[in-house]
Design a protein around this motif. Structure first.
Motif, PDB file in Angstrom:
ATOM      1  N   ASP A  11       1.255  -1.176  -0.154  1.00 23.73           N
ATOM      2  CA  ASP A  11       0.372  -0.009   0.219  1.00 23.73           C
ATOM      3  C   ASP A  11       0.650   1.301  -0.062  1.00 23.73           C
ATOM      4  OD1 ASP A  11      -1.923  -1.767  -0.116  1.00 23.73           O
ATOM      5  OD2 ASP A  11      -2.190  -1.566   2.494  1.00 23.73           O
ATOM      6  N   TRP A  12       1.773   0.921   0.257  1.00 22.96           N
ATOM      7  CA  TRP A  12       3.081   2.319  -0.144  1.00 22.96           C
ATOM      8  C   TRP A  12       3.046   3.092  -1.492  1.00 22.96           C
ATOM      9  CZ3 TRP A  12       3.757   4.069   5.234  1.00 22.96           C
ATOM     10  CH2 TRP A  12       4.059   2.733   5.937  1.00 22.96           C
ATOM     11  N   THR A  13       2.457   3.790  -1.554  1.00 24.80           N
ATOM     12  CA  THR A  13       3.171   4.783  -2.969  1.00 24.80           C
ATOM     13  C   THR A  13       4.219   5.844  -2.334  1.00 24.80           C
ATOM     14  OG1 THR A  13       1.465   6.673  -1.741  1.00 24.80           O
ATOM     15  CG2 THR A  13       0.627   5.159  -2.813  1.00 24.80           C
ATOM     16  N   CYS A  14       4.980   6.524  -3.521  1.00 30.08           N
ATOM     17  CA  CYS A  14       5.244   7.920  -3.476  1.00 30.08           C
ATOM     18  C   CYS A  14       4.776   9.062  -2.311  1.00 30.08           C
ATOM     19  CB  CYS A  14       6.316   8.042  -4.127  1.00 30.08           C
ATOM     20  SG  CYS A  14       7.772   9.777  -3.951  1.00 30.08           S
ATOM     21  N   GLY A  15       5.836   9.264  -1.424  1.00 27.54           N
ATOM     22  CA  GLY A  15       5.630   9.535  -0.618  1.00 27.54           C
ATOM     23  C   GLY A  15       5.889  11.742  -0.875  1.00 27.54           C
ATOM     24  N   LYS A  16       6.507  11.438  -2.217  1.00 24.50           N
ATOM     25  CA  LYS A  16       7.026  13.237  -2.654  1.00 24.50           C
ATOM     26  C   LYS A  16       5.679  13.447  -4.478  1.00 24.50           C
ATOM     27  CE  LYS A  16      11.062  15.538  -3.605  1.00 24.50           C
ATOM     28  NZ  LYS A  16      12.477  15.679  -3.082  1.00 24.50           N
ATOM     29  N   LEU A  21       4.219   3.259  -6.493  1.00 26.14           N
ATOM     30  CA  LEU A  21       5.498   2.025  -7.162  1.00 26.14           C
ATOM     31  C   LEU A  21       5.425   0.771  -7.676  1.00 26.14           C
ATOM     32  CD1 LEU A  21       6.862   2.156  -3.430  1.00 26.14           C
ATOM     33  CD2 LEU A  21       6.677   3.964  -4.347  1.00 26.14           C
ATOM     34  N   CYS A  45      10.684  10.149  -8.547  1.00 32.80           N
ATOM     35  CA  CYS A  45      11.256  10.352  -7.512  1.00 32.80           C
ATOM     36  C   CYS A  45      12.745   9.402  -7.183  1.00 32.80           C
ATOM     37  CB  CYS A  45      10.520  10.221  -6.914  1.00 32.80           C
ATOM     38  SG  CYS A  45       9.133  11.282  -6.767  1.00 32.80           S
ATOM     39  N   GLY A  46      12.762   8.484  -7.306  1.00 37.42           N
ATOM     40  CA  GLY A  46      13.756   7.470  -7.413  1.00 37.42           C
ATOM     41  C   GLY A  46      13.950   6.819  -5.777  1.00 37.42           C
ATOM     42  N   LEU A  47      12.981   6.434  -5.371  1.00 41.51           N
ATOM     43  CA  LEU A  47      12.533   6.383  -3.795  1.00 41.51           C
ATOM     44  C   LEU A  47      12.642   4.848  -3.930  1.00 41.51           C
ATOM     45  CD1 LEU A  47      10.656   8.487  -2.041  1.00 41.51           C
ATOM     46  CD2 LEU A  47      12.419   8.143  -0.889  1.00 41.51           C
ATOM     47  N   VAL A  48      12.842   4.055  -3.363  1.00 31.32           N
ATOM     48  CA  VAL A  48      12.775   2.152  -3.993  1.00 31.32           C
ATOM     49  C   VAL A  48      12.102   1.716  -2.197  1.00 31.32           C
ATOM     50  CG1 VAL A  48      14.176   2.018  -5.317  1.00 31.32           C
ATOM     51  CG2 VAL A  48      14.930   2.217  -3.010  1.00 31.32           C
ATOM     52  N   LEU A  49      11.996   0.281  -2.131  1.00 30.79           N
ATOM     53  CA  LEU A  49      11.168   0.110  -1.297  1.00 30.79           C
ATOM     54  C   LEU A  49      11.605  -1.449  -0.556  1.00 30.79           C
ATOM     55  CD1 LEU A  49       9.080  -0.136   1.157  1.00 30.79           C
ATOM     56  CD2 LEU A  49       7.636  -1.491  -0.454  1.00 30.79           C
ATOM     57  N   ILE A  50      12.445  -1.524   0.065  1.00 26.45           N
ATOM     58  CA  ILE A  50      13.032  -2.427   0.949  1.00 26.45           C
ATOM     59  C   ILE A  50      12.049  -2.434   2.196  1.00 26.45           C
ATOM     60  CG2 ILE A  50      15.514  -3.629   1.727  1.00 26.45           C
ATOM     61  CD1 ILE A  50      16.736  -1.900   0.110  1.00 26.45           C
ATOM     62  N   PRO A  51      11.317  -3.778   1.876  1.00 27.70           N
ATOM     63  CA  PRO A  51      10.282  -4.145   3.067  1.00 27.70           C
ATOM     64  C   PRO A  51      11.076  -4.763   4.088  1.00 27.70           C
ATOM     65  CG  PRO A  51      10.045  -4.736   0.912  1.00 27.70           C
ATOM     66  CD  PRO A  51      11.245  -4.955   0.477  1.00 27.70           C
ATOM     67  N   GLU A  52      10.661  -5.088   5.493  1.00 30.38           N
ATOM     68  CA  GLU A  52      11.573  -5.649   6.222  1.00 30.38           C
ATOM     69  C   GLU A  52      12.202  -7.250   6.218  1.00 30.38           C
ATOM     70  OE1 GLU A  52       9.491  -5.442   9.784  1.00 30.38           O
ATOM     71  OE2 GLU A  52      10.826  -5.631  11.365  1.00 30.38           O
TER      72      GLU A  52
ATOM     73  N   GLY B 734      10.934  15.761   2.293  1.00 34.80           N
ATOM     74  CA  GLY B 734       9.833  15.038   1.647  1.00 34.80           C
ATOM     75  C   GLY B 734       9.743  13.728   0.784  1.00 34.80           C
ATOM     76  N   LYS B 736      10.069  10.454   1.250  1.00 37.58           N
ATOM     77  CA  LYS B 736       9.646   8.739   2.351  1.00 37.58           C
ATOM     78  C   LYS B 736       8.421   8.740   1.567  1.00 37.58           C
ATOM     79  CE  LYS B 736       7.077  12.777   4.220  1.00 37.58           C
ATOM     80  NZ  LYS B 736       6.667  13.650   5.659  1.00 37.58           N
ATOM     81  N   LEU B 737       8.021   6.776   1.873  1.00 39.78           N
ATOM     82  CA  LEU B 737       7.099   6.720   1.198  1.00 39.78           C
ATOM     83  C   LEU B 737       5.837   6.975   2.023  1.00 39.78           C
ATOM     84  CD1 LEU B 737       8.520   3.524   0.217  1.00 39.78           C
ATOM     85  CD2 LEU B 737       8.592   5.119  -1.310  1.00 39.78           C
ATOM     86  N   ALA B 738       4.259   6.871   1.730  1.00 41.54           N
ATOM     87  CA  ALA B 738       3.400   7.127   2.290  1.00 41.54           C
ATOM     88  C   ALA B 738       2.564   6.100   2.039  1.00 41.54           C
ATOM     89  CB  ALA B 738       2.483   8.109   1.411  1.00 41.54           C
ATOM     90  N   ASP B 739       1.003   5.862   2.986  1.00 38.71           N
ATOM     91  CA  ASP B 739       0.351   4.789   3.345  1.00 38.71           C
ATOM     92  C   ASP B 739      -1.053   5.793   3.580  1.00 38.71           C
ATOM     93  OD1 ASP B 739      -1.596   3.081   3.870  1.00 38.71           O
ATOM     94  OD2 ASP B 739      -0.483   1.186   4.684  1.00 38.71           O
ATOM     95  N   TYR B 748      13.771   5.989   4.668  1.00 37.13           N
ATOM     96  CA  TYR B 748      15.374   5.515   5.027  1.00 37.13           C
ATOM     97  C   TYR B 748      16.234   6.446   5.105  1.00 37.13           C
ATOM     98  CZ  TYR B 748      15.075   5.032   0.233  1.00 37.13           C
ATOM     99  OH  TYR B 748      15.136   5.041  -1.791  1.00 37.13           O
ATOM    100  N   TRP B 757      15.593   2.049   8.469  1.00 43.68           N
ATOM    101  CA  TRP B 757      13.812   2.283   7.901  1.00 43.68           C
ATOM    102  C   TRP B 757      12.803   2.348   8.666  1.00 43.68           C
ATOM    103  CZ3 TRP B 757      12.661   1.716   2.576  1.00 43.68           C
ATOM    104  CH2 TRP B 757      13.441   1.230   1.711  1.00 43.68           C
ATOM    105  N   TYR B 773      13.806  -0.690  10.887  1.00 39.52           N
ATOM    106  CA  TYR B 773      15.194  -1.758  10.857  1.00 39.52           C
ATOM    107  C   TYR B 773      16.206  -1.199  10.137  1.00 39.52           C
ATOM    108  CZ  TYR B 773      12.304  -1.940   6.787  1.00 39.52           C
ATOM    109  OH  TYR B 773      10.979  -1.723   5.924  1.00 39.52           O
TER     110      TYR B 773
END
Lengths: 69, 784
Positions: A11-16, A21, A45-52, B734, B736-739, B748, B757, B773
Motif C-alpha cells: 500500500d506504500w506510494t511515493c510520499g513525494k 510504486l 523520484c527514485g525512492l525504493v522500498l526495501i521491506p522489513e 519529503g 518518504k513513502l506514504a500509506d 530511509y 528504515w 529496521y
C-alpha cells in the motif's frame, strides 16, 4: 545472472509525488559486490522500498556471507 | 602466525594428551575408554578397546600387574581404579568378531628364539605388519614358558586360544628347537633378516653378544644388542613390561628392515608421565570395589561400578568456566587450529570469524590454564591482522565503535580544571560507562573527591579507547588514547583517578607515562568503617570482580575493604579474583555476538543466589540485564545518589531505585548515550555556569512508541537518535513513502554505514514510531 525480484503487493506510494510504486531494476552494493535486483520504487523520484522481511532476511544473509568471504 | 607458532601454541593446551593411566601403561592401553564402555555395561566395546592396543589379550589381560594404578588420579580421591581387574572381567566374556586387517605381505623374514611373553608379542606385532615370522621354541609347545607359570590366574585354555590365533595368523612355529649355541644364531642370521632373543623364555644362550653378569646387554627402549640384526628383551619382572619390550623390539626391527631411523620420534614409548591436567577439586573420595571372587574377578555389575569410579580424566579447566569457549564445542587447541586456518584462507568462506570476534579477551582461560594458553592474545592479534588486511567483518564491531565516536565527540568529551581553578592535582576520569550507567554517581563522586581529597580535582569525560583496541583497530585506539593524553598534559599532568578498572589497566599498559590511580584505592584512604551505610543491602552480597582487575590484587582488595566499611556481608564467588568471569562486555562481545554475551552474563549470575555487587559500571548493567539483583559499589557507598540514575519523568522508578538500587534496570543503548550527553550539559551548567551548546536539530524531535518496540530497537541496535535523523531527513526533503490508508510514512536514511528504515506518523508535536529496521547493503542512487 537472473534478476532477483522483491516486489510484494504494497500500500506504500511515493510520499513525494504520490505516484504508485512500480518494479524497477536497482543496483545494491556491499563490500564492493554489486547485485542487480528488482525492487518496487518510484520511477519519477527514485525512492525504493526495501521491506522489513527482505532487509532482515535475504539481505542480512548475503551481508553475512560477504563479510566472511 | 606461522606453522611453528601454531604448533607452539597448540602444545600449551593439554586437553588432547593421554590420561595418566594410558601414559603409565607400557603398552598404552586406553583405560579411560575401557572404563567409559564398562560403566555402561558395553563389554563388546570394551573388548574392542583392548584389541586395539593389547597384544594377546586373552593372556595379558589376565596377568597384567597394572602399573597404571600408581598413576591413576582416582588414587588421590579414594583407591586407584583397578584397571587390571577390569581388563580381566572383559576377556572372561566372549571375544567379539574381529575383522583382521593384515598388512600386505613383505619380503622380509624375522626369527624369534623362545616363546616367552616378549617373543610372542613381537611375533604377533610383526606378523600383523606383514613380515614372515618364524618362532623357535626349545620346549614342547608354543608358549611353553607361560603354561603353569601364573597358576589359576591364567588357565591353559586361555593360553591355548592365543597360541592358536598366532598360528592361524601364519606364524611358523618350530618346537623342540635347539637355539642356545652360536651356530643357531649364525644360521638364523643367514636365513632371516633379523633375530630376536626372548629373554623371558628361560633360555641360556652362548651367542657372541656383549654380555654382563651372564646376560646379553641390550637397549631397554630399542632392544638393540651389540650385533646390528640381533635384538633382545623381556627380562623385566613385570609381565606387561615384558610384553612392551617385545613390542618395542618389533618396532625397532620394522624400522631396521625399512631402513629408517631406529630412535626418531619414540620418546613417548614405554611408560611416561602425561602433562594432562585434571582438577580433583570437586571429586568426592570413593573406595575400590572388592571383587566377589579374587580369581573370577568382577561380576558385570561390579565391573560397571568400578569403571564408574574412573574420573574420565581431561583438562577443560577453561571450557568449564567460560561460556564462550564452551559454545564453540572445542577447546583452545582446536580453536588455535581453526583460527590459523581462517587466516590462511585466501578465497572462500572464513568460518572462524565469529569465534575470533566473540572472545571476551578477559584472560580467565589463561588464569585457569595449567600452561597459560593465551586465548585472548591469540584472538586480539588475529583481530588486528584482520583489520590490517581489510577482512574484518564491519558488522562485528561497528556498533561499539560508533559508541566510541560518540564518547569522543563534543556531545560528551570534556576536560576541565575544577570550577574556579587553573591547576589540577587530580583528575576524575569516571570512564564512559559509569557516566552512561549512573551519571548521578559521577556528580556525587566528583563532589566527594573535591571535598575530601583535593579541591584541585579536575574532571575528564571521555573514553580510554579500549573499544577500538578490542576491535583490533590499532590506529584508532592510539588516536583515542593520545587525545586523552593531550588533555591530561594540557591540564598539567594531574594524577588520573578512574572509577573504571578497564580504563585503569588500559592507561597502565598502553600509556605508562600517564599517572593513574584506581578510585577504590584512593577511597580506602579517606573512608573508615561506618562512613557509608548501605540501604537495601542487608543480605550478604557476592562480589563480582571485573575482568580488568584480574591482575590488580590491590584494586580487588580495596573494593572489598570499602564493602566491609559499609557493613554489608560479603560472599566470595568460586570464580573470583584472578579467576573472575567476564560479564559479557569484554572484547566487545556485546557487539559481535549479543546472544552469546547474554548467555555469558546468565552463567555468571547463576553462580550464586546472593545479590551481586560489582565495582565496574558495565559489569553491573550487563549482569543486571539478566534480571539479577546487582549493586554497584557506589550504590552502597553513596545510596542517596541512586535516584539520579534514571531517565527523568519516571518518579515511580526513581523512588524504587533509591530504595532498591540493586533492582535498577540496566539502561539501554539509547539511554546510555543520552545519559552521557545530559551529564556533560548538566555539569557545564551547574559547575561551570556555562550555557551548553545548542542541541542538534534532530535531537529536538520527540518520539513516542510502545515499550515493546523500544526493546526491539535495542535488540536491533537502533538508537533513538538514528530514528530522529531518519525522520528529520524525510520531513526536510519529503523523501518518504506514504500509506494513505494508515496515514503512516516509511523513510530511509544512511547517516554513516548502516541504512535505517523508520515507519512513523506525526502525532501532535511528536512523532509516533511504529517500526524500524536496518541493513548494511547500500542503494546507490537512493536518497542519502
Amino acid at each position: 545472472m537472473s534478476l532477483l525480484s522483491f516486489t510484494p503487493d504494497t500500500d506504500w506510494t511515493c510520499g513525494k509525488c504520490g505516484g504508485k510504486l512500480t518494479p524497477s531494476p536497482v543496483d545494491v552494493e556491499y563490500l564492493g559486490n554489486v547485485f542487480n535486483v528488482e525492487l518496487l520504487g518510484c520511477a519519477k523520484c527514485g525512492l525504493v522500498l526495501i521491506p522489513e522481511d527482505l532487509a532482515l532476511g535475504k539481505m542480512f544473509e548475503v551481508e553475512q556471507l560477504l563479510e566472511d568471504k | 602466525m606461522d606453522q611453528q607458532q601454531l604448533r607452539d601454541l597448540e602444545a600449551k593446551c593439554v586437553q588432547e594428551l593421554s590420561p595418566q593411566c594410558k601414559a603409565g601403561c607400557p603398552l598404552h592401553v586406553d583405560a579411560r575408554s575401557l572404563c567409559a564402555s564398562l560403566a555402561t555395561g558395553d563389554f563388546d566395546a570394551a573388548w574392542q578397546v583392548l584389541l586395539k592396543t593389547l597384544p594377546l589379550p586373552g593372556v595379558l589381560a589376565r596377568i597384567c600387574d597394572g602399573p597404571c594404578r600408581q598413576q591413576c588420579l582416582r588414587g588421590k580421591a579414594g583407591d586407584p581404579v583397578q584397571i587390571h581387574l577390569l581388563e580381566r572381567s572383559v576377556v572372561q566374556r566372549p571375544r567379539p568378531r574381529q575383522r583382521s586387517l593384515a598388512m600386505p605381505a613383505r619380503d622380509k623374514a624375522v626369527a624369534v628364539a623362545g616363546s616367552g611373553l616378549s617373543g610372542l608379542v613381537l611375533a604377533s606385532d610383526l606378523k600383523r605388519k606383514g613380515y614372515t615370522v618364524t618362532l623357535f621354541e626349545p620346549g614342547p609347545r608354543l608358549g611353553h614358558p607361560l603354561y603353569g607359570r601364573f597358576g589359576e590366574l591364567l588357565p591353559d585354555a586361555a593360553i591355548d586360544e592365543e597360541m592358536s590365533a598366532l598360528e592361524d595368523a601364519g606364524v611358523v612355529v618350530h618346537t623342540g628347537a635347539e637355539v642356545s649355541d652360536g651356530a643357531f644364531m649364525d644360521g638364523a642370521l643367514a636365513s632371516f633378516d633379523a633375530l630376536y632373543l626372548c629373554l623371558d623364555a628361560g633360555l641360556e644362550v652362548a651367542w657372541p653378544l656383549r654380555m654382563e653378569q651372564g646376560a646379553p646387554v641390550y637397549d631397554e627402549m630399542l632392544g638393540t644388542t651389540s650385533l646390528s640384526r640381533v635384538l633382545a628383551g623381556g627380562d623385566s619382572a613385570s609381565p606387561v613390561e615384558r610384553a612392551a619390550q617385545g613390542r618395542r623390539a618389533a618396532n625397532t626391527i620394522d624400522r631396521l628392515l625399512q631402513g629408517v631411523s631406529l630412535s626418531a620420534e619414540r620418546s613417548d614409548q614405554g611408560a611416561y608421565r602425561s602433562r594432562l591436567y585434571t582438577s580433583l577439586a570437586k571429586v568426592p573420595s570413593l573406595p575400590a570395589v572388592v571383587p566377589a571372587d579374587p580369581i573370577e574377578g568382577f561380576s558385570p555389575q561390579q565391573a560397571a561400578y568400578e569403571a564408574e569410579r574412573c574420573l574420565q580424566c581431561e583438562c577443560l579447566e577453561c571450557v568449564k568456566a567460560c561460556a564462550y569457549l564452551a559454545h564453540y564445542k572445542g577447546y583452545p587447541k582446536t580453536y588455535a587450529r581453526q583460527i590459523y586456518n581462517n587466516l590462511a584462507i585466501v578465497k572462500g568462506h572464513r568460518q572462524a570469524n565469529q569465534l575470533i570476534n566473540s572472545c571476551m579477551l578477559c584472560g580467565q582461560c589463561s588464569a585457569l590454564c595449567p600452561h597459560d594458553f593465551p586465548m585472548a592474545e591469540l584472538c586480539l592479534e588475529t583481530r588486528q591482522s584482520m583489520v590490517a588486511e581489510g577482512i574484518m567483518p564491519p558488522s562485528a564491531f561497528d556498533f561499539a565503535l560508533e559508541d566510541l565516536r560518540f564518547s569522543s565527540s563534543s556531545e560528551f568529551f570534556l576536560f576541565r580544571h575544577a570550577p574556579g581553578r587553573d591547576a589540577s592535582t587530580y583528575l576524575l576520569f569516571p570512564g564512559c560507562q559509569l557516566c552512561a550507567s549512573s551519571p548521578g554517581h559521577v556528580e556525587v563522586l566528583y563532589q566527594w573527591l573535591r571535598e575530601n581529597v583535593s579541591q584541585a580535582t579536575g574532571l575528564g569525560l571521555g573514553c580510554c579507547g579500549v573499544p577500538a583496541h578490542w576491535a583490533g583497530e590499532r590506529g584508532c585506539f592510539e588516536r583515542e588514547l593520545d587525545r586523552v593524553r593531550q588533555e591530561w598534559e594540557r591540564l598539567g599532568k594531574p594524577t588520573i583517578i578512574t572509577a573504571c578498572a578497564t580504563c585503569l589497566s588500559t592507561f597502565q599498559e598502553y600509556a605508562p607515562d600517564v599517572a593513574v590511580a584506581g578510585l577504590w584505592n584512593i577511597m580506602t584512604g579517606y573512608l573508615s568503617p561506618g562512613d557509608a551505610s548501605p540501604r537495601g543491602a542487608k543480605k550478604p552480597v557476592a562480589v563480582h570482580d571485573p575482568c580488568a582487575a584480574r591482575h590488580n590484587p590491590v584494586l580487588r582488595h580495596s573494593a572489598r575493604r570499602l564493602l566491609s566499611h559499609t557493613g554489608v556481608k560479603v560472599r566470595e564467588l568460586e570464580l573470583a579474583h584472578e579467576q573472575t568471569s567476564c560479564c559479557g562486555y569484554g572484547g566487545l562481545m556485546y557487539s559481535s555476538n549479543p546472544a552469546l554475551a547474554k548467555k555469558v552474563a546468565e552463567k555468571r549470575v547463576s553462580e550464586s543466589k546472593a545479590d551481586f555487587v560489582a565495582y565496574c559500571a558495565m559489569c553491573r548493567d550487563n549482569l543486571a540485564a539478566t534480571g539479577k539483583r546487582v549493586y554497584h559499589l557506589l550504590d552502597l557507598l553513596f545510596p542517596e545518589a541512586a535516584k539520579s540514575h534514571l531517565p527523568p519523568g519516571n518518579s515511580k522508578s526513581n523512588n524504587s531505585a533509591q530504595e532498591d538500587p540493586a533492582a535498577r534496570p540496566a539502561p539501554g543503548f539509547s539511554q546510555r548515550q543520552e545519559n552521557k550527553a545530559d551529564l556533560r550539559r548538566r555539569l557545564l551548567k551547574t559547575l561551570w555556569q556555562e550555557e551548553p551548546p545548542p542541541m542538534q536539530a534532530h535531537q529536538h524531535l520527540d518520539l513516542v512508541m510502545e515499550p515493546g518496540l523500544q526493546e526491539l530497537l535495542e535488540e536491533r541496535r537502533i538508537l533513538l537518535n538514528d530514528l530522529r535523523r531518519v525522520i528529520l531527513h524525510a520531513e526536510r526533503t519529503g523523501q518518504k513513502l506514504a500509506d494513505a490508508k494508515t496515514g503512516r510514512f516509511l523513510a530511509y536514511h544512511q547517516p554513516v554505514r548502516v541504512t535505517y528504515w523508520v515507519e512513523y506518523a506525526p502525532e501532535g508535536e511528536s512523532f509516533r514510531v511504529y517500526n524500524a529496521y536496518s541493513h548494511r547493503m547500500t542503494i546507490p542512487g537512493g536518497p542519502a
